[in-house]
Write a protein that holds these residues in place. Structure first.
Motif, PDB file in Angstrom:
ATOM      1  N   PRO A 139     -44.567 -22.025  28.251  1.00 22.13           N
ATOM      2  CA  PRO A 139     -43.432 -22.544  29.039  1.00 22.13           C
ATOM      3  C   PRO A 139     -43.011 -23.957  28.643  1.00 22.13           C
ATOM      4  N   GLU A 140     -43.949 -24.751  28.154  1.00 27.53           N
ATOM      5  CA  GLU A 140     -43.596 -26.124  27.770  1.00 27.53           C
ATOM      6  C   GLU A 140     -42.568 -26.160  26.641  1.00 27.53           C
ATOM      7  N   GLU A 141     -42.473 -25.068  25.879  1.00 27.12           N
ATOM      8  CA  GLU A 141     -41.547 -25.022  24.744  1.00 27.12           C
ATOM      9  C   GLU A 141     -40.321 -24.151  24.993  1.00 27.12           C
ATOM     10  N   TRP A 142     -40.177 -23.616  26.178  1.00 28.82           N
ATOM     11  CA  TRP A 142     -39.052 -22.740  26.466  1.00 28.82           C
ATOM     12  C   TRP A 142     -37.713 -23.451  26.250  1.00 28.82           C
ATOM     13  N   SER A 143     -36.734 -22.698  25.797  1.00 25.48           N
ATOM     14  CA  SER A 143     -35.374 -23.223  25.665  1.00 25.48           C
ATOM     15  C   SER A 143     -34.737 -23.356  27.054  1.00 25.48           C
ATOM     16  N   ARG A 144     -33.611 -24.043  27.109  1.00 23.64           N
ATOM     17  CA  ARG A 144     -32.951 -24.241  28.410  1.00 23.64           C
ATOM     18  C   ARG A 144     -32.434 -22.922  28.972  1.00 23.64           C
ATOM     19  N   GLU A 145     -32.114 -21.950  28.097  1.00 22.10           N
ATOM     20  CA  GLU A 145     -31.688 -20.636  28.581  1.00 22.10           C
ATOM     21  C   GLU A 145     -32.790 -19.958  29.384  1.00 22.10           C
ATOM     22  N   GLU A 146     -34.052 -20.152  28.951  1.00 21.03           N
ATOM     23  CA  GLU A 146     -35.170 -19.514  29.656  1.00 21.03           C
ATOM     24  C   GLU A 146     -35.292 -20.048  31.079  1.00 21.03           C
ATOM     25  N   TRP A 147     -35.100 -21.341  31.251  1.00 17.48           N
ATOM     26  CA  TRP A 147     -35.203 -21.930  32.590  1.00 17.48           C
ATOM     27  C   TRP A 147     -34.040 -21.489  33.474  1.00 17.48           C
ATOM     28  N   ALA A 148     -32.875 -21.307  32.882  1.00 13.20           N
ATOM     29  CA  ALA A 148     -31.731 -20.822  33.663  1.00 13.20           C
ATOM     30  C   ALA A 148     -31.982 -19.397  34.151  1.00 13.20           C
ATOM     31  N   PHE A 165     -23.646 -24.382  32.757  1.00 14.42           N
ATOM     32  CA  PHE A 165     -24.504 -23.710  31.783  1.00 14.42           C
ATOM     33  C   PHE A 165     -25.346 -22.632  32.450  1.00 14.42           C
ATOM     34  N   GLU A 166     -25.941 -22.941  33.603  1.00 10.50           N
ATOM     35  CA  GLU A 166     -26.787 -21.961  34.293  1.00 10.50           C
ATOM     36  C   GLU A 166     -25.985 -20.733  34.710  1.00 10.50           C
ATOM     37  N   ALA A 167     -24.836 -20.963  35.313  1.00  8.04           N
ATOM     38  CA  ALA A 167     -24.019 -19.840  35.774  1.00  8.04           C
ATOM     39  C   ALA A 167     -23.526 -19.003  34.598  1.00  8.04           C
ATOM     40  N   GLU A 168     -23.153 -19.666  33.512  1.00 15.29           N
ATOM     41  CA  GLU A 168     -22.686 -18.945  32.330  1.00 15.29           C
ATOM     42  C   GLU A 168     -23.793 -18.068  31.758  1.00 15.29           C
ATOM     43  N   THR A 169     -25.025 -18.596  31.725  1.00 14.67           N
ATOM     44  CA  THR A 169     -26.161 -17.830  31.219  1.00 14.67           C
ATOM     45  C   THR A 169     -26.413 -16.593  32.066  1.00 14.67           C
ATOM     46  N   ILE A 170     -26.381 -16.758  33.384  1.00 17.06           N
ATOM     47  CA  ILE A 170     -26.631 -15.640  34.294  1.00 17.06           C
ATOM     48  C   ILE A 170     -25.473 -14.642  34.275  1.00 17.06           C
ATOM     49  N   ALA A 171     -24.245 -15.151  34.101  1.00 14.23           N
ATOM     50  CA  ALA A 171     -23.062 -14.281  34.091  1.00 14.23           C
ATOM     51  C   ALA A 171     -23.121 -13.265  32.953  1.00 14.23           C
ATOM     52  N   LYS A 172     -23.778 -13.613  31.863  1.00 15.85           N
ATOM     53  CA  LYS A 172     -23.831 -12.693  30.723  1.00 15.85           C
ATOM     54  C   LYS A 172     -24.502 -11.378  31.095  1.00 15.85           C
ATOM     55  N   SER A 173     -25.547 -11.431  31.902  1.00 18.95           N
ATOM     56  CA  SER A 173     -26.193 -10.187  32.311  1.00 18.95           C
ATOM     57  C   SER A 173     -25.297  -9.348  33.209  1.00 18.95           C
ATOM     58  N   CYS A 174     -24.273  -9.976  33.777  1.00 18.45           N
ATOM     59  CA  CYS A 174     -23.272  -9.256  34.578  1.00 18.45           C
ATOM     60  C   CYS A 174     -22.112  -8.764  33.720  1.00 18.45           C
ATOM     61  N   GLY A 175     -22.249  -8.906  32.403  1.00 12.92           N
ATOM     62  CA  GLY A 175     -21.203  -8.424  31.515  1.00 12.92           C
ATOM     63  C   GLY A 175     -20.024  -9.358  31.388  1.00 12.92           C
ATOM     64  N   ILE A 176     -20.249 -10.654  31.602  1.00 11.48           N
ATOM     65  CA  ILE A 176     -19.155 -11.629  31.582  1.00 11.48           C
ATOM     66  C   ILE A 176     -19.446 -12.703  30.552  1.00 11.48           C
ATOM     67  N   TYR A 177     -18.498 -12.950  29.662  1.00  8.83           N
ATOM     68  CA  TYR A 177     -18.575 -14.063  28.718  1.00  8.83           C
ATOM     69  C   TYR A 177     -17.490 -15.083  29.041  1.00  8.83           C
ATOM     70  N   LEU A 178     -17.897 -16.332  29.175  1.00  3.70           N
ATOM     71  CA  LEU A 178     -16.942 -17.437  29.257  1.00  3.70           C
ATOM     72  C   LEU A 178     -16.438 -17.732  27.853  1.00  3.70           C
ATOM     73  N   GLU A 179     -15.127 -17.709  27.680  1.00  6.60           N
ATOM     74  CA  GLU A 179     -14.521 -17.965  26.378  1.00  6.60           C
ATOM     75  C   GLU A 179     -13.384 -18.964  26.540  1.00  6.60           C
ATOM     76  N   PHE A 180     -12.727 -19.287  25.450  1.00  5.89           N
ATOM     77  CA  PHE A 180     -11.503 -20.084  25.552  1.00  5.89           C
ATOM     78  C   PHE A 180     -10.539 -19.615  24.477  1.00  5.89           C
ATOM     79  N   ASN A 181      -9.274 -19.863  24.713  1.00  5.03           N
ATOM     80  CA  ASN A 181      -8.232 -19.406  23.810  1.00  5.03           C
ATOM     81  C   ASN A 181      -8.265 -20.232  22.530  1.00  5.03           C
TER      82      ASN A 181
END
Length: 603
Positions: free
Chosen positions: A16-25, A52-68
């Motif tokens: 856990p000491e080496e986990w990326s920030r995505e793992e903690w989210a 960042f946290e919400a975006e990471t969790i949203a992916k499992s809901c089938g949602i990607y934050l993008e921009f034009n």
């Protein structure tokens, strides 16, 4: 392992000491059994993007934050938009009623001028047999997903660090030998994330939700290390002959399942096409692990995903896919992991042929009334002369019993019609152009303007490339793949000729694949010097290189390889050294061959 002169050093069983920030989210969801209230609130506030946290969790809901990306390149402003990915295990079936629901949702939420130059809605079919909605605004996310649920489909598991949509040969639904589509549905159900938090976030009425099976995989509190892909290939009988069908390109997945005879299955592990620029990564095909009985298959899948969950890198996301475990620790290690879990299997058949990549276009000749509809790059939209979207909506209205299946090559199978000739007449009222063989066999991912991983164009680039090539080469029964970045969602490295975005309007050649999808291609590397050629080809010169390679094939291929799909085997037999010499001499490509990247590759 040394790749491109740099070490590949995954952190297996990462502390856990080496986990990326995505793992903690992800950890905050406790295995997606709950979602913090402040994360739920982010889907409802007025801010156009997500934390960042919400975006990471949203992916499992089938949602990607993008921009034009078009607007960003034009004026430097990030106009935030969202992609919603609808999960369709095995590609279908999608009933007429369901198709109309998805069509109406796209009409309401996906209007954009990005693909035709004028504002129009669209649906996007993908190589993983999903349906994607692009250009959705944040204010519409909740309503769109609630309406998708009314169709009976979810977006859960559409993206994120979990088992993604399980792909399977869609035509196998009608096979008398083996139904890969049904197996894909069972696997998808088993590895589906808990639905409770998903229903809460999007306020979906659980009364109308039906679950397939009760047993589920137990995801860890921070889910899997990375996305995980499973595919099931097909097995058909035609005129008394057994046909293997690798339309899913089974060995490009983390786990590939190939039926040996309908009751036994060979499993392949460690496939994957994604790479990352500037980092030591690679594309590869999965390796045979063993042959499993029908009774042991699901236990084996559970164990393999469990091993990946426990051992996969949680520090370096570029090395977190299963292929790095396989290539670092070996097939023997994986076999031992299964044995200690009490799973029995036979040794793998190293010579088993997974079959050709079938596209399932035109009339279906497998004992059913059906038709495979070519949809260029999977974009269901109305264009001049090709009114795909209107046609499919009218088809669903006119033929209420019709069923649709998404193929792993971004097309549609239309089944459950009484008369295919009548169906063809119906479609000719909307589809006024006949695409060339080369166009129907080629494929691109989304790329610009929506995918934020993409370096450049792909879906909008390939049709223009085809227009340059078709006059002379339109009858070539070979496949060209284009991807906007090294994620390679269109799997260009397994095609006869692959083009991968390496910068804006710049593409790298991959060679060594073929029309049948049996081989993994790679960059054009001189085997003696290690120099890599054609890594940053300007978009306007891609046609020059492609035509030179076609000419090379036409001029030098032996008679036995002058056949549909013969170009890939010919180029492999010729070897990179002679291909490089030819391209250095060809006036169309001579100047492009003057610069190289030198890389040392050792494994």
């Amino acid at each position: 392992m040394i790749l491109k002169g740099k070490p590949v050093t995954p952190s297996f069983r990462t502390s856990p000491e080496e986990w990326s920030r995505e793992e903690w989210a992800k950890l905050r969801t406790k295995g997606f059994t709950s979602v913090p209230e402040e994360i739920k609130e982010e889907f409802r506030n007025d801010k156009e993007d997500l934390s960042f946290e919400a975006e990471t969790i949203a992916k499992s809901c089938g949602i990607y934050l993008e921009f034009n990306r078009d607007r960003f390149r034009r004026d430097g402003v990030k106009e935030f938009i969202y992609m919603i990915r609808i999960v369709v295990p095995g590609g279908g079936p999608i009933t007429a009623r369901q198709w109309k629901i998805l069509d109406e949702i796209s009409d309401q939420y996906t209007i954009s001028d990005a693909y035709t130059g004028e504002p129009k809605p669209s649906l996007r079919l993908t190589t993983r047999q999903d349906v994607q909605l692009h250009h959705v605004r944040k204010r519409d996310l909740l309503d769109a997903i609630r309406e998708i649920a009314k169709s009976g489909f979810f977006t859960l598991n559409g993206c994120g660090d979990n088992v993604r949509n399980v792909v399977a040969c869609p035509l196998s639904s009608f096979s008398k030998i083996f139904n890969a589509n049904s197996l894909a549905k069972s696997i998808a159900s088993y590895f589906r994330l808990p639905t409770g938090p998903y229903l809460e976030i999007f306020e979906i009425d659980p009364a109308g939700i039906t679950e397939r099976g009760t047993e589920r995989f137990n995801y860890s509190e921070n889910l899997l290390n990375r996305k995980f892909k499973i595919a099931v290939s097909g097995l058909h009988e035609l005129n008394g002959k057994i046909l293997r069908d690798n339309c899913v390109e089974v060995r490009t997945n983390d786990i590939g399942i190939v039926p040996v005879d309908g009751r036994k299955f060979q499993i392949y592990v460690g496939g994957g096409q994604g790479e990352k620029q500037g980092i030591s990564t690679f594309s590869c095909l999965g390796r045979p692990l063993g042959i499993f009985s029908e009774e042991e298959l699901m236990r084996a899948l559970h164990a393999l995903v469990e091993v990946q969950q426990e051992w996969g890198d949680r520090k370096n996301r570029q090395w977190a896919r299963m292929k790095y475990l396989v290539h670092s620790l070996g097939i023997g290690w994986f076999q031992e992991q299964l044995k200690v879990r009490g799973i029995s299997f036979e040794p793998p058949d190293e010579e088993l042929d997974v079959g050709p990549r079938m596209l399932h276009l035109g009339r279906i000749e497998m004992g059913i009334e059906g038709y495979g509809l070519f949809i260029e790059n999977g974009r269901v939209i109305d264009r001049e002369g090709m009114m795909y979207k209107t046609m499919l909506r009218d088809l669903a209205d006119s033929y209420p019993g019709v069923k649709f299946f998404i193929t792993p090559n971004q097309h549609l199978l239309i089944t459950d019609v009484d008369d295919v000739k009548e169906l063809e007449r119906f479609m000719r009222n909307y589809l006024k152009r006949t695409p060339s063989k080369l166009r129907t066999m080629s494929i691109a991912c989304v790329g610009f303007p929506t995918c934020k991983l993409s370096f450049t164009e792909s879906e909008r680039f390939l049709p223009n490339l085809m227009s340059k090539l078709e006059q002379e080469w339109g009858d070539m029964e070979e496949t060209i793949g284009v991807s906007g970045c090294l994620a390679q969602c269109s799997r260009p490295g397994t095609k006869t000729i692959g083009w991968i975005g390496t910068g804006y309007n710049l593409y790298m050649l991959k060679i060594g694949g073929d029309a049948e999808g049996r081989n993994q291609g790679g960059p054009l590397v001189d085997p003696e010097t290690g120099e890599t050629y054609l890594t940053h080809v300007p978009g306007e010169r891609v046609a020059d290189v492609t035509q030179a390679l076609f000419q090379l094939y036409r001029d030098l291929a032996p008679p036995e390889l002058r056949r549909p799909g013969g170009m890939g085997p010919f180029l492999r037999s010729l070897g990179n050294k002679r291909i490089i010499e030819y391209l250095k001499a060809d006036p169309r490509t001579r100047d492009l061959m003057r610069s190289t990247i030198k890389a040392e590759v050792k494994t």
